[in-house]
Scaffold this motif. Structure first.
Motif, mmCIF file in Angstrom:
data_model
loop_
_atom_site.group_PDB
_atom_site.id
_atom_site.type_symbol
_atom_site.label_atom_id
_atom_site.label_comp_id
_atom_site.label_asym_id
_atom_site.label_seq_id
_atom_site.Cartn_x
_atom_site.Cartn_y
_atom_site.Cartn_z
ATOM 1 N N GLN A 117 31.278 -13.686 89.673
ATOM 2 C CA GLN A 117 32.640 -13.724 90.170
ATOM 3 C C GLN A 117 32.737 -13.266 91.633
ATOM 4 O OE1 GLN A 117 35.255 -15.027 88.238
ATOM 5 N NE2 GLN A 117 33.304 -15.649 87.323
ATOM 6 N N TYR A 118 31.701 -12.576 92.121
ATOM 7 C CA TYR A 118 31.698 -12.083 93.510
ATOM 8 C C TYR A 118 32.928 -11.225 93.792
ATOM 9 C CZ TYR A 118 28.456 -16.034 93.645
ATOM 10 O OH TYR A 118 27.452 -16.911 93.364
ATOM 11 N N LYS A 119 33.308 -10.443 92.793
ATOM 12 C CA LYS A 119 34.517 -9.627 92.909
ATOM 13 C C LYS A 119 34.245 -8.150 92.653
ATOM 14 C CE LYS A 119 37.496 -13.100 93.428
ATOM 15 N NZ LYS A 119 38.383 -13.271 94.601
ATOM 16 N N GLY A 120 32.974 -7.748 92.585
ATOM 17 C CA GLY A 120 32.667 -6.338 92.382
ATOM 18 C C GLY A 120 32.958 -5.528 93.630
ATOM 19 N N THR A 121 33.103 -4.220 93.463
ATOM 20 C CA THR A 121 33.331 -3.350 94.615
ATOM 21 C C THR A 121 32.022 -3.127 95.359
ATOM 22 O OG1 THR A 121 32.822 -1.260 93.503
ATOM 23 C CG2 THR A 121 35.059 -2.154 93.199
ATOM 24 N N TRP B 125 23.773 -9.868 94.615
ATOM 25 C CA TRP B 125 24.678 -10.097 95.730
ATOM 26 C C TRP B 125 25.348 -8.778 96.099
ATOM 27 C CZ3 TRP B 125 24.217 -13.454 91.592
ATOM 28 C CH2 TRP B 125 23.731 -14.717 91.901
ATOM 29 N N ALA B 126 25.863 -8.715 97.314
ATOM 30 C CA ALA B 126 26.486 -7.470 97.774
ATOM 31 C C ALA B 126 27.781 -7.173 97.036
ATOM 32 C CB ALA B 126 26.747 -7.545 99.282
ATOM 33 N N ASN B 127 28.382 -8.190 96.410
ATOM 34 C CA ASN B 127 29.643 -7.990 95.703
ATOM 35 C C ASN B 127 29.526 -8.301 94.217
ATOM 36 O OD1 ASN B 127 29.302 -10.718 96.046
ATOM 37 N ND2 ASN B 127 31.219 -11.067 97.148
ATOM 38 N N ASP B 128 28.319 -8.095 93.662
ATOM 39 C CA ASP B 128 28.187 -8.230 92.219
ATOM 40 C C ASP B 128 28.493 -6.896 91.551
ATOM 41 O OD1 ASP B 128 25.910 -6.734 92.651
ATOM 42 O OD2 ASP B 128 24.499 -8.227 91.907
ATOM 43 N N ILE B 129 28.323 -6.830 90.240
ATOM 44 C CA ILE B 129 28.598 -5.598 89.514
ATOM 45 C C ILE B 129 27.299 -5.002 88.987
ATOM 46 C CG2 ILE B 129 30.957 -6.226 88.933
ATOM 47 C CD1 ILE B 129 29.982 -7.080 86.176
#
Length: 330
Positions: A27-31, A68-72
């Motif tokens: 989702q590329y929506k992690g903090t 990825w830099a924005n994974d969880i």
């Protein structure tokens, strides 16, 4: 007996109301600290109503192995609470949810990786750069990270675990002769290259027990001469079958080579080739988006479960249509 998409199935003791599952898609929506966010609660909860199972997107077992830099991630105890909110949202629809545990190895995000590691010092490409070959101690440490991630997965309310051994990430890197040139106990023969997966699986089982579902996602072909093919996967996974509950069959990712053609059910022949060697369920994925095609695959015994991903990103109710509409032809 006729099998259809609506028929229930049990994976590792967990009953699924039907044979359609949501495949893991980032989702590329992690903090920045790899926490799940409100997006994940809404996203997975919204899509849990109709499918038989949700497999959460790739979740890092190590701060040094994020894809990825924005994974969880699930590499600290602090990650558990946010992920529990996600499992609660899925369980509100009486749908089970598995977590996909991963380590990127040489394909870990350059943006957040301090030390790139791999079974051998072979770069995936210039963008990722040259990894360091893992020492025996380094291998042991990552196995322990998987163990702790499994422990936290249960605490977060997940009903099962999918080990990510596909798409060129760390476990796949150990398994493929294209990325593993080691001469110790973790390289060379099929048995040695499968040792890392075997030890990760043993560590996970040590935490969750045998009655907790653990499945594996694989890339059945590396799309390159000298790479993995279904027959070698069967040799490597057959000794582990008693400790696994399903095999999720994808393809590619170990080298920067794409399949020559992507078409409806393009990965199905690989799932069917894997299935003939195993008694545990096999999950097919890859542009199987119509009810008639899914039913035909199940009826012909080419796979036991169908996974879809991208249509659910565009339409959270796509699964409802597949489960209720009977089509005349594909």
């Amino acid at each position: 007996m006729t099998r259809t998409l609506n028929d229930p199935i049990t994976i590792g003791g967990i009953p699924l109301k039907n044979r359609l599952i949501m495949a893991p898609l980032q989702q590329y929506k992690g903090t920045p600290e790899a926490f799940a966010a409100a997006h994940h609660i809404e996203h997975y909860g919204r899509r849990a109503k109709h499918v038989g199972l949700i497999v959460l997107e790739s979740t890092a077992v190590s701060s040094n192995g994020r894809l990825w830099a924005n994974d969880i991630g699930i590499y600290t105890d602090r990650h558990v609470e946010a992920l529990r909110k996600v499992t609660d949202a899925v369980h509100a629809h009486n749908t089970p949810v598995f977590i996909q545990l991963s380590h990127g190895g040489r394909k870990s995000s350059p943006e957040v990786t301090t030390t790139l590691v791999a079974p051998s010092a072979i770069a995936f490409d210039e963008q990722y750069g040259m990894p360091q070959e893992l020492s025996a101690e380094g291998i042991h440490n990552i196995i322990q990270e998987y163990r702790m991630a499994a422990k936290r997965s249960k605490e977060a309310g997940f009903d099962g675990i999918e080990l990510h051994a596909a798409h060129g990430f760390l476990i796949h890197q150990f398994l493929s002769p294209l990325s593993n040139k080691r001469t110790d106990a973790y390289g060379g023969s099929s048995e040695n290259r499968a040792r890392f997966l075997k030890e990760v699986l043993a560590a996970v089982r040590g935490e969750v027990g045998r009655n907790y579902p653990v499945i594996v996602r694989i890339s059945a072909t590396d799309y390159s001469e000298g790479g993995l093919i279904p027959e070698e996967w069967a040799r490597m996974l057959k000794p582990l079958e008693s400790e696994l509950d399903a095999i999720h069959v994808s393809t590619g990712g170990i080298i920067p080579v794409q399949p020559s053609d992507v078409y409806t059910a393009y990965q199905l022949p690989h799932a069917a080739a894997i299935k003939q060697h195993f008694k545990i369920p096999v999950i097919a994925v890859g542009q199987i988006y119509t009810r008639s095609l899914a039913d035909r695959i199940l009826e012909d015994g080419l796979a036991d479960v169908i996974a879809i991903g991208r249509p659910l990103l565009e339409d959270p109710d796509y699964a409802e249509g597949m489960l209720t509409v009977r089509e005349v032809s594909v």
